[in-house]
Structure formats: C-alpha cells, structure tokens
Design a protein around this motif. Structure first.
Motif, PDB file in Angstrom:
ATOM      1  N   LEU A   1      64.860 -64.900 -17.251  1.00 24.37           N
ATOM      2  CA  LEU A   1      64.637 -63.952 -18.340  1.00 24.37           C
ATOM      3  C   LEU A   1      64.050 -62.646 -17.815  1.00 24.37           C
ATOM      4  O   LEU A   1      64.439 -61.551 -18.253  1.00 24.37           O
ATOM      5  CB  LEU A   1      63.703 -64.561 -19.392  1.00 24.37           C
ATOM      6  CG  LEU A   1      64.169 -65.863 -20.058  1.00 24.37           C
ATOM      7  CD1 LEU A   1      63.141 -66.315 -21.090  1.00 24.37           C
ATOM      8  CD2 LEU A   1      65.523 -65.687 -20.715  1.00 24.37           C
ATOM      9  N   ILE A   2      63.111 -62.757 -16.865  1.00 23.05           N
ATOM     10  CA  ILE A   2      62.512 -61.559 -16.270  1.00 23.05           C
ATOM     11  C   ILE A   2      63.557 -60.781 -15.473  1.00 23.05           C
ATOM     12  O   ILE A   2      63.612 -59.549 -15.525  1.00 23.05           O
ATOM     13  CB  ILE A   2      61.314 -61.937 -15.376  1.00 23.05           C
ATOM     14  CG1 ILE A   2      60.215 -62.613 -16.204  1.00 23.05           C
ATOM     15  CG2 ILE A   2      60.754 -60.713 -14.664  1.00 23.05           C
ATOM     16  CD1 ILE A   2      59.054 -63.137 -15.386  1.00 23.05           C
ATOM     17  N   VAL A   3      64.409 -61.513 -14.733  1.00 18.83           N
ATOM     18  CA  VAL A   3      65.464 -60.860 -13.944  1.00 18.83           C
ATOM     19  C   VAL A   3      66.426 -60.114 -14.861  1.00 18.83           C
ATOM     20  O   VAL A   3      66.811 -58.961 -14.596  1.00 18.83           O
ATOM     21  CB  VAL A   3      66.225 -61.901 -13.099  1.00 18.83           C
ATOM     22  CG1 VAL A   3      67.473 -61.292 -12.474  1.00 18.83           C
ATOM     23  CG2 VAL A   3      65.326 -62.456 -12.000  1.00 18.83           C
ATOM     24  N   THR A   4      66.815 -60.734 -15.966  1.00 17.66           N
ATOM     25  CA  THR A   4      67.719 -60.079 -16.916  1.00 17.66           C
ATOM     26  C   THR A   4      67.070 -58.840 -17.523  1.00 17.66           C
ATOM     27  O   THR A   4      67.715 -57.791 -17.652  1.00 17.66           O
ATOM     28  CB  THR A   4      68.107 -61.060 -18.039  1.00 17.66           C
ATOM     29  OG1 THR A   4      68.758 -62.195 -17.471  1.00 17.66           O
ATOM     30  CG2 THR A   4      69.050 -60.400 -19.034  1.00 17.66           C
TER      31      THR A   4
ATOM     32  N   LEU B   1      68.497 -60.436 -28.638  1.00 21.86           N
ATOM     33  CA  LEU B   1      68.967 -61.775 -29.006  1.00 21.86           C
ATOM     34  C   LEU B   1      69.288 -62.615 -27.776  1.00 21.86           C
ATOM     35  O   LEU B   1      69.207 -63.841 -27.800  1.00 21.86           O
ATOM     36  CB  LEU B   1      70.214 -61.651 -29.896  1.00 21.86           C
ATOM     37  CG  LEU B   1      70.820 -62.923 -30.485  1.00 21.86           C
ATOM     38  CD1 LEU B   1      69.871 -63.527 -31.504  1.00 21.86           C
ATOM     39  CD2 LEU B   1      72.160 -62.627 -31.140  1.00 21.86           C
ATOM     40  N   VAL B   2      69.625 -61.939 -26.677  1.00 23.99           N
ATOM     41  CA  VAL B   2      70.030 -62.622 -25.449  1.00 23.99           C
ATOM     42  C   VAL B   2      68.943 -63.565 -24.946  1.00 23.99           C
ATOM     43  O   VAL B   2      69.221 -64.697 -24.533  1.00 23.99           O
ATOM     44  CB  VAL B   2      70.364 -61.577 -24.351  1.00 23.99           C
ATOM     45  CG1 VAL B   2      70.555 -62.255 -22.997  1.00 23.99           C
ATOM     46  CG2 VAL B   2      71.599 -60.794 -24.734  1.00 23.99           C
ATOM     47  N   PHE B   3      67.688 -63.125 -24.995  1.00 27.07           N
ATOM     48  CA  PHE B   3      66.609 -63.878 -24.376  1.00 27.07           C
ATOM     49  C   PHE B   3      66.373 -65.221 -25.066  1.00 27.07           C
ATOM     50  O   PHE B   3      66.175 -66.242 -24.403  1.00 27.07           O
ATOM     51  CB  PHE B   3      65.331 -63.037 -24.378  1.00 27.07           C
ATOM     52  CG  PHE B   3      65.445 -61.783 -23.566  1.00 27.07           C
ATOM     53  CD1 PHE B   3      65.316 -61.822 -22.196  1.00 27.07           C
ATOM     54  CD2 PHE B   3      65.701 -60.563 -24.163  1.00 27.07           C
ATOM     55  CE1 PHE B   3      65.428 -60.677 -21.426  1.00 27.07           C
ATOM     56  CE2 PHE B   3      65.827 -59.409 -23.421  1.00 27.07           C
ATOM     57  CZ  PHE B   3      65.694 -59.459 -22.045  1.00 27.07           C
TER      58      PHE B   3
ATOM     59  N   SER C   1      75.403 -64.518 -19.616  1.00 30.44           N
ATOM     60  CA  SER C   1      76.045 -65.106 -18.432  1.00 30.44           C
ATOM     61  C   SER C   1      75.193 -64.877 -17.191  1.00 30.44           C
ATOM     62  O   SER C   1      75.026 -65.779 -16.364  1.00 30.44           O
ATOM     63  CB  SER C   1      77.436 -64.492 -18.233  1.00 30.44           C
ATOM     64  OG  SER C   1      78.277 -64.760 -19.334  1.00 30.44           O
ATOM     65  N   LEU C   2      74.643 -63.662 -17.069  1.00 25.30           N
ATOM     66  CA  LEU C   2      73.763 -63.358 -15.937  1.00 25.30           C
ATOM     67  C   LEU C   2      72.532 -64.250 -15.957  1.00 25.30           C
ATOM     68  O   LEU C   2      72.140 -64.819 -14.921  1.00 25.30           O
ATOM     69  CB  LEU C   2      73.351 -61.879 -15.987  1.00 25.30           C
ATOM     70  CG  LEU C   2      72.272 -61.444 -14.992  1.00 25.30           C
ATOM     71  CD1 LEU C   2      72.792 -61.554 -13.560  1.00 25.30           C
ATOM     72  CD2 LEU C   2      71.811 -60.012 -15.284  1.00 25.30           C
ATOM     73  N   THR C   3      71.914 -64.394 -17.121  1.00 23.59           N
ATOM     74  CA  THR C   3      70.713 -65.228 -17.241  1.00 23.59           C
ATOM     75  C   THR C   3      71.007 -66.672 -16.869  1.00 23.59           C
ATOM     76  O   THR C   3      70.230 -67.316 -16.142  1.00 23.59           O
ATOM     77  CB  THR C   3      70.160 -65.169 -18.674  1.00 23.59           C
ATOM     78  OG1 THR C   3      70.021 -63.810 -19.080  1.00 23.59           O
ATOM     79  CG2 THR C   3      68.810 -65.844 -18.762  1.00 23.59           C
TER      80      THR C   3
ATOM     81  N   GLU D   1      79.501 -57.648 -26.587  1.00 26.70           N
ATOM     82  CA  GLU D   1      79.753 -57.492 -25.149  1.00 26.70           C
ATOM     83  C   GLU D   1      78.472 -57.698 -24.346  1.00 26.70           C
ATOM     84  O   GLU D   1      78.462 -58.402 -23.327  1.00 26.70           O
ATOM     85  CB  GLU D   1      80.323 -56.102 -24.881  1.00 26.70           C
ATOM     86  CG  GLU D   1      80.616 -55.836 -23.412  1.00 26.70           C
ATOM     87  CD  GLU D   1      80.980 -54.389 -23.153  1.00 26.70           C
ATOM     88  OE1 GLU D   1      81.178 -54.039 -21.973  1.00 26.70           O
ATOM     89  OE2 GLU D   1      81.047 -53.601 -24.122  1.00 26.70           O
ATOM     90  N   SER D   2      77.377 -57.091 -24.816  1.00 29.78           N
ATOM     91  CA  SER D   2      76.090 -57.246 -24.126  1.00 29.78           C
ATOM     92  C   SER D   2      75.630 -58.694 -24.144  1.00 29.78           C
ATOM     93  O   SER D   2      75.121 -59.211 -23.142  1.00 29.78           O
ATOM     94  CB  SER D   2      75.031 -56.348 -24.778  1.00 29.78           C
ATOM     95  OG  SER D   2      75.385 -54.997 -24.697  1.00 29.78           O
ATOM     96  N   LEU D   3      75.784 -59.355 -25.299  1.00 31.43           N
ATOM     97  CA  LEU D   3      75.418 -60.770 -25.399  1.00 31.43           C
ATOM     98  C   LEU D   3      76.185 -61.584 -24.366  1.00 31.43           C
ATOM     99  O   LEU D   3      75.631 -62.499 -23.755  1.00 31.43           O
ATOM    100  CB  LEU D   3      75.713 -61.285 -26.811  1.00 31.43           C
ATOM    101  CG  LEU D   3      75.441 -62.779 -27.059  1.00 31.43           C
ATOM    102  CD1 LEU D   3      73.945 -63.071 -26.986  1.00 31.43           C
ATOM    103  CD2 LEU D   3      76.008 -63.231 -28.398  1.00 31.43           C
TER     104      LEU D   3
END
Length: 542
Positions: A412-415, A432-434, A508-510, A501-503
């Motif tokens: 989460l910190i990296v994202t 919302l991603v976190f 995916s990165l997280t 798109e951001s979600l």
C-alpha cells in the motif's frame, strides 16, 4: 475450467440479484462488483483444485483427497473471504449512500461466493472421474519450481539483502507519498478527447467556465430587497467583486435586470446602464414596481425583465440569488476561492441584517469529494483494524499478527509512493484502490500462514523445514492466484473512464508487490521472529 467459470457465474448472478432485492441501482461503484466477484472467485477455485490435486498425487485416493481438500482449504478460504469481505464491507459504515450500497453488496456476495465454492466444488468433484496425470502436470512446472527455489534461497541465505531492499523501497515510497496531492476536478475521469471535456475547456478559456455557484442573500425582511437602494447597492458591489476574479464569469442577479430597466427608461442609452440613484427613484418607481410584480399575465415590454427578476428573487422580495459560473479549479484551489468570497461577503453584508449562503453544484462537488475521500480513509482504517483482529483470533499470536500485517502494509505504501512520483492525486476514484487491494492481498498472507501453522507440528516445530515446505507447496498456488488477480484487474486499464483505469493498474501493482512481499519478506520475518525459539525447542526435544 468449466467448474471455475460456473462458480464465478453463480457469484455474479447472486451479486446482481442482491442489488435487485435490496432495491439498489447500478451505479459507478456497484457496476464494479460483478468483475470483482469474478476476480475473487477464481482464486478460491485455484486453491481448492491445487490442494485436491496435490493430495491425490500423494495419496492416489479421490474421496480422501476431497475430504482433505475441504478440511485443509475450507478454513483457509473462509478466513480469506472474511478478510476480503471486511475490506469491502467497511464502506457500509460510511455516510455516503454510494459507498454504503457498494460495501453491503460486495461484503454479502463475497461470503456467498465462499459458500458456493465450499459446496459446489467438492460435490462436482465427487461425481467426476479421478484426475489424470495431465491434469496435475502444472504442479511440476519447471519454471515456477526454479522461481520458488530462488525465493527459498533469498529467504534463507540473503536475509540482509531482503531487509535492505525493503528499507530502500520504503524510503523511496515514503518520499513519493509525501509528494501526493489531494485534488480532484469535476471532469477528472473523462477522456481528454471527449466532447464534454473539450467543450468545458473551451468555455473556460473564453467565458471563464460553466461550473455553477449560487450565492443567496437573505435581507431578513419582507420586501427587504426594494425598501431602499442600500441592498441593491450591496449586491451590485459584491457582484462587481466576483466579476473581477480571474476564475469567475460575469455574475447575474435581479440587479442586472434593474440596470437594463434604467437603460431602457433612457431609451437604450448605454451610458445609463447602472443602478438607480436616489434622484431617479421618485419618477422611476412605478416603472420598477411593474417589473418586480412577477405577474405571469404581464403582456408588456417589461414582461421579459419581469421574468428575469422572478428567477432571481422570491415571492416575498426578501431573498435574492446571485448566479455565477466559474472554472473547474479543483478541490485544492476551490476552498481558497470560496473563503475569499465569504470574507468579502462578510465585509459588504452586515450579518445583523443579511444572511449570505453559498451553494450550487460547485460547492456540492467540493463537499461531496472531500466527504468521500475522508470516508474512504476511515474505511481503510477500520478495515485494517478488523482484519488485524481477525488475524489475531486466527493465529492467537502477536508475532504472527506482526508478520502478517507488514507484508500487506508495504504494498500500500509502495502504491501511494508511485502515485506521488507520477503525480496521481488522491480522489474518490483512486483512494478506493487501497481498501480493495488490502482486502484481496491479505488472502495470500492468510493462505501462507495457515499452511505454515498446519504443517509446523508435523515437522517437529522445525521452522526452517516448515517454511521450505510452505514455500514449495503454497508458492505455486500463490503465484497462479496472483497472476489471475492481476489479469482480472489489469483488464480495467482498457476502460476510457479514468477512475476505472486507475483502479485497474494501481490495484494490479499493489497485488504484484504483495505477492513478492508475501513470498520473500514474510518467510524472512517468520524466521527472524520465531526461528530461534523454535530451534531451541527442537534441540531440547532431541
């Protein structure tokens, strides 16, 4: 494959049915639930099938394999789904109806998905033939085996490097996080090539915007707007102040109609466009009264002006409205502008005789965006607390709780750091991603730790041997599951809506980072915190 598709199809049908039964409509957030159900449901199937095939390959008995699959993976999948459900269900505790509906439907259907998986998969497997060697060939994937061997070496022989890389990554991420900005615009998530976006920007360049801001001036007395010229002068003075602002278009109020009336009285001479003077009131009074009657039956040259006036004052001639259009300046600059407007209004309008209220879509957008971001922040906090309590109940050890949370906080910190370095601001569509990623990424940790806890007694509490076996046996499932999760979310990047798109790519990165932290950092943490004590127990037993 067909069984997995059947599980997620039933989950999607239940999710849509839940929305209908609860009377919810398909909104920006609830529309994401069916794809989320697919993404969460497939890992359930992968872990069940992986355990079934692993046991059958070892035992060679179909029914015994099914029993062990349910016994071993049932509790794991239950807590994984509980963690995921918590990650989504906390939205139901916010005061936003949009988030409440999303949280309720997602939380309920993630648990329904667990029930479907637990009942449907063993039942169908019991009716099918025993798996063939080709069905279990993926368990001996040479590439994945080499990857897991390297992970094992890093966990046991490069502990300092693991900690060092983690610390460096965290420092860079924290610096990026400090660069993050909390700002959103009304049309943030629209494609820049979209006609609505380009039209809005054109209006901003040529007319200082079209975002509506309404200022309501209450004179606190009936007919207070026309008792004297003082109130009209104050409204004109405040309108002049607004007009001088670079981000605001020309304001409109009933005072503009009176100015037009004065100009018309003097046969259209533009030099007479202005507010009435005390000298003009006696012989223009009847003319002005005719305009301010607001009669729908007026069929004279003043009817257009009367109609204009009626839109900007109430029937008691006590409350007036100043209508302003302004640029989409964003949630960072907008509060500063509104504060300056309020400050000027307080100087012009005496609070003892007037009440000034700011409203309109612009203020609503600002308050709504701030409210949603704060609500999502609170939901992440409560999700973290509830998941921590569930992990503490499951493992009954503060050491294991620490080991389980660290690998999931780091992603989460990296994202957040990546968002800061790339200039992606915190707004309703990105925050919302976190919460979503936390609820899903914790699944990997739970599966790893439960497998570790189950195997530890069988290996005489030998931490090193148990970790090696857990990495080998659970690692394959974790990698396959992570690939499915990333593939499920990465598909959102093809959406033309920037929020979706951001979600997609941020989640995916997280999840990708969470896979590495759970496979590499988690074993290192377990070994560092409990390895010495466990080895002492083993030596004493010997």
């Amino acid at each position: 494959m067909l069984m997995s598709l059947a599980v997620v199809a039933m989950g999607v049908i239940f999710s849509v049915g839940t929305m209908v039964l609860l009377g919810y409509k398909i909104t920006l957030l609830t529309a994401l639930i069916p794809p989320l159900i697919v993404v969460i449901g497939i890992p359930n199937c992968i872990y069940f099938f992986n355990k079934y095939h692993s046991v059958y390959k070892e035992k060679g008995n179909k029914y015994q394999s099914i029993i062990m699959m349910v016994g071993k993976m049932g509790i794991v999948t239950l807590f994984c789904n509980i963690a995921a459900a918590i990650g989504f269900a906390v939205f139901a505790f916010t005061s936003s109806d949009l988030l409440k509906e999303f949280g309720v439907v997602a939380g309920i259907n993630i648990m329904v998905l667990f029930i479907i998986s637990l009942i449907f998969i063993p039942a169908v497997l019991s009716m099918l033939a025993a798996p063939k060697p080709i069905h279990m060939r993926y368990l001996d994937n040479k590439y994945l085996t080499r990857v897991l061997i390297k992970i094992e070496k890093w966990a046991f022989y490069h502990v300092k490097y693991v900690y060092g890389i983690t610390i460096v990554l965290l420092v860079v991420a924290v610096i990026g996080t400090l660069r993050m900005k909390t700002v959103s615009h009304v049309v943030d998530d629209l494609p820049h090539s979209d006609k609505i976006y380009t039209d809005l920007k054109w209006f901003e360049q040529n007319f200082n915007g079209v975002m509506p801001l309404e200022i309501v001036v209450d004179s606190k007395k009936k007919n207070g707007l026309f008792r004297n010229l003082n109130t009209i002068g104050k409204i004109d003075r405040f309108s002049g102040y607004l007009e001088r602002q670079p981000d605001v278009a020309k304001p409109l109020s009933f005072v503009n109609a009176l100015k037009f009336a004065r100009q018309a009285f003097y046969e259209g001479d533009s030099s007479y466009y202005g507010i009435l003077t005390q000298f003009e009131v006696p012989f223009m009074g009847n003319y002005i009264k005719g305009i301010s009657k607001q009669s729908k039956d007026v069929a004279s040259s003043n009817s257009a002006l009367s109609s204009m006036v009626s839109r900007f004052i109430d029937s008691n001639k006590q409350v007036a409205r100043i209508s302003v259009n302004m640029k989409d300046v964003g949630t960072t600059k907008l509060p500063v502008l509104l504060d300056s407007f309020r400050h000027e209004a307080d100087k012009i309008f005496d609070s003892a005789h007037y009440k000034v209220t700011f409203t309109g879509s612009t203020v609503t957008f600002l308050e709504g965006s701030t409210y949603i971001v704060e609500g999502l922040g609170e939901s992440i906090f409560w999700a973290f607390i509830l998941i921590a309590l569930a992990m503490l109940y499951l493992f009954k050890s503060t050491r294991m709780l620490f080991c389980s949370l660290i690998p999931n906080v780091i992603p989460l910190i990296v994202t957040a750091g990546v968002m800061g370095w790339l200039g992606i601001s915190i707004k309703p569509s990105t925050v919302l991603v976190f919460s979503v990623a936390l609820g899903i990424a914790i699944d990997v940790t739970i599966r790893f730790l439960i497998n570790y806890k189950q195997e530890l007694p069988h290996l005489n509490n030998d931490v090193d041997a148990t970790l090696k076996q857990t990495i080998t046996h659970t690692g394959i499932s974790i990698i396959y599951t992570s690939l499915v999760l990333v593939a499920g979310f990465i598909i959102f990047i093809f959406s033309q809506f920037a929020g979706t798109e951001s979600l997609g790519w941020l989640t995916s990165l997280t999840l990708a980072v969470a896979t590495f932290t759970n496979l590499v950092l988690l074993p290192v943490l377990i070994k560092s915190l409990s390895g010495k004590g466990a080895r002492r127990k083993v030596n004493k037993a010997k």
